[in-house]
Design a protein around this motif. Structure first.
Motif, mmCIF file in Angstrom:
data_model
loop_
_atom_site.group_PDB
_atom_site.id
_atom_site.type_symbol
_atom_site.label_atom_id
_atom_site.label_comp_id
_atom_site.label_asym_id
_atom_site.label_seq_id
_atom_site.Cartn_x
_atom_site.Cartn_y
_atom_site.Cartn_z
ATOM 1 N N ARG A 171 1.861 -16.313 -6.915
ATOM 2 C CA ARG A 171 2.905 -16.533 -5.903
ATOM 3 C C ARG A 171 4.238 -15.930 -6.353
ATOM 4 O O ARG A 171 4.595 -15.975 -7.528
ATOM 5 N N GLY A 172 4.952 -15.374 -5.388
ATOM 6 C CA GLY A 172 6.249 -14.789 -5.681
ATOM 7 C C GLY A 172 6.188 -13.390 -6.262
ATOM 8 O O GLY A 172 7.230 -12.817 -6.588
ATOM 9 N N ARG A 173 5.000 -12.810 -6.352
ATOM 10 C CA ARG A 173 4.838 -11.500 -6.974
ATOM 11 C C ARG A 173 4.433 -10.443 -5.950
ATOM 12 O O ARG A 173 4.138 -10.750 -4.797
ATOM 13 N N VAL A 174 4.388 -9.203 -6.395
ATOM 14 C CA VAL A 174 3.957 -8.091 -5.542
ATOM 15 C C VAL A 174 2.856 -7.315 -6.243
ATOM 16 O O VAL A 174 2.789 -7.285 -7.481
ATOM 17 N N VAL A 175 1.998 -6.686 -5.434
ATOM 18 C CA VAL A 175 0.874 -5.892 -5.933
ATOM 19 C C VAL A 175 0.928 -4.528 -5.253
ATOM 20 O O VAL A 175 0.979 -4.453 -4.019
ATOM 21 N N PHE A 176 0.913 -3.460 -6.027
ATOM 22 C CA PHE A 176 0.938 -2.103 -5.473
ATOM 23 C C PHE A 176 -0.470 -1.516 -5.470
ATOM 24 O O PHE A 176 -1.195 -1.599 -6.475
ATOM 25 N N LEU A 177 -0.836 -0.894 -4.334
ATOM 26 C CA LEU A 177 -2.167 -0.345 -4.126
ATOM 27 C C LEU A 177 -2.043 1.096 -3.625
ATOM 28 O O LEU A 177 -1.171 1.398 -2.826
ATOM 29 N N LEU A 192 0.848 -1.183 0.000
ATOM 30 C CA LEU A 192 0.000 0.000 0.000
ATOM 31 C C LEU A 192 0.890 1.241 0.000
ATOM 32 O O LEU A 192 1.803 1.354 0.824
ATOM 33 N N VAL A 193 0.632 2.155 -0.915
ATOM 34 C CA VAL A 193 1.428 3.374 -1.055
ATOM 35 C C VAL A 193 0.556 4.572 -0.698
ATOM 36 O O VAL A 193 -0.478 4.805 -1.328
ATOM 37 N N GLU A 194 0.979 5.323 0.311
ATOM 38 C CA GLU A 194 0.286 6.562 0.660
ATOM 39 C C GLU A 194 1.152 7.741 0.257
ATOM 40 O O GLU A 194 2.304 7.855 0.689
ATOM 41 N N THR A 195 0.626 8.617 -0.584
ATOM 42 C CA THR A 195 1.379 9.781 -1.043
ATOM 43 C C THR A 195 1.112 10.948 -0.109
ATOM 44 O O THR A 195 -0.032 11.337 0.114
ATOM 45 N N LYS A 196 2.172 11.526 0.429
ATOM 46 C CA LYS A 196 2.056 12.607 1.406
ATOM 47 C C LYS A 196 2.277 13.959 0.723
ATOM 48 O O LYS A 196 3.309 14.178 0.077
#
Length: 377
Positions: free
Chosen positions: A242-248, A172-176
């Motif tokens: 499996r083995g992967r990443v997900v950006f939210l 999870l990416v929160e932009t400040k």
């Protein structure tokens, strides 16, 4: 299409079945279970190293109530993954020229109060270099277990390579951004424009190659919009993920800027926190519930993040009501400040774990009857 990732041979599996994307189907046991049909534990502000001792004394003396919400810290990301955490949160600040956050206000306050100097927060001079930085509140709560953003990503990728069959990691990416309020002399962050988001995507892609990512384009497939694909159940199988990443993306208000020039997130890396039914809707935050609404969204096919606790409030009184409701809601990503290896220090030792302390479990709302705990190891 998804390229088979580090499980057998990097060969490409390309086929369309029933009008939907086809994905690699290994290991045995989770070849039909979808990515949105599991539930995992995540951490809130996963990089948070806590406030240094002398600064803590100042904040507690001046803002005792507000300080309570900052009184937690997390272990480095690899240790969290070792304990079973599969969703993390990184707060990012744009710093296109470098040096914007190199001289936080906190140490100046410590010196003025004649308190012992806290440990240097940036011994390697990372804050002077251009690139996105990771911290909670500029000037005040700025210590991170990884810095800069790309270094955090490198830690994630290194751990992923060492554990190639892991349950996917959701980031999870929160932009400040925004003008600081109050009477403190805080640095004003850079705004996030469409070009800033281009740079953010570029930093992610500089660390993770396409075959290690699950992106909106992968889910959309041949559908006109991402939302159509999600409602049609076009998430990948757990086996292929499996083995992967997900950006939210954390905040909803930044979604329109991130979407500029990228309708339905075409070409983007991060899934926006969208309103149900919007063309880019796949991931939705419902941090406070209610549980019934979350369950309805999960049944429709959306990926949901909910919080089991916040601001140390539940932890101080060992109040498990929100935790239990969010777990039962079917929210796939359960975010806490107190995962299994970091229980609260107050009486009751509040902690958030799945039954049996497993890394993932069959989602209590939308998992098929064929889902088994054995397939989620």
């Amino acid at each position: 299409m998804f390229r088979y990732h580090r499980l057998l041979s990097y060969s490409v599996f390309a086929a369309a079945l029933g009008g939907a994307l086809s994905f690699a189907q290994t290991p045995a046991g989770d070849g039909t279970l979808k990515l949105n049909q599991i539930q995992v534990i995540g951490t809130h502000n996963s990089y948070h190293a806590g406030i240094a001792p002398s600064e803590s004394k100042l904040w507690q003396a001046k803002y005792a109530e507000a300080y309570k919400g900052l009184d937690y810290q997390h272990q480095p990301l690899p240790q969290q993954f070792d304990s079973g955490v599969r969703q993390i949160e990184l707060d990012v600040y744009a710093d296109s020229k470098g040096g914007l956050y190199a001289h936080p206000y906190g140490p100046t306050m410590v010196a003025a109060a004649h308190l012992p100097a806290d440990p240097e927060f940036d011994p390697n001079g990372m804050m002077a270099k251009p690139g996105f930085k990771v911290m909670h509140v500029q000037d005040l709560d700025y210590r991170s277990t990884c810095q800069p953003f790309t270094a955090c990503l490198e830690q994630i990728r290194s751990w992923s390579h060492a554990h190639p069959n892991h349950i996917p990691i959701f980031i999870l990416v929160e932009t400040k951004q925004g003008k600081p309020r109050g009477d403190l002399h805080m640095t004003e962050p850079e705004p996030f424009t469409a070009s800033t988001f281009d740079a953010l995507d570029a930093e992610i892609r500089s660390v993770f190659p396409p075959e290690e990512l699950i992106t909106p384009d992968d889910i959309r497939g041949h559908y006109d919009t991402l939302n159509q694909a999600v409602l049609a159940g076009n998430w990948p199988t757990l086996a292929s993920a499996r083995g992967r990443v997900v950006f939210l993306m954390d905040q909803r208000p930044v979604g329109p800027v991130y979407l500029e020039g990228h309708p339905s997130l075409r070409g983007r890396v991060i899934f926006t926190n969208a309103a149900p039914g919007q063309p880019d809707a796949a991931f939705i935050e419902r941090n406070e519930g209610p549980a019934a609404d979350i369950a309805d969204l999960v049944r429709q096919g959306y990926l949901i993040r909910a919080r089991t606790d916040s601001d140390t409030k539940e932890a101080r009184t060992d109040d498990t009501s929100t935790r239990d409701a969010m777990m039962a809601s079917g929210a796939q990503l359960l975010s806490t400040d107190y995962p299994v290896n970091e229980p609260a220090r107050w009486p009751g030792h509040f902690v958030v774990t799945l039954p049996g302390n497993v890394v993932a479990r069959c989602n209590p709302v939308d998992a098929p009857a064929s889902c088994s705990a054995e397939s989620l190891k």
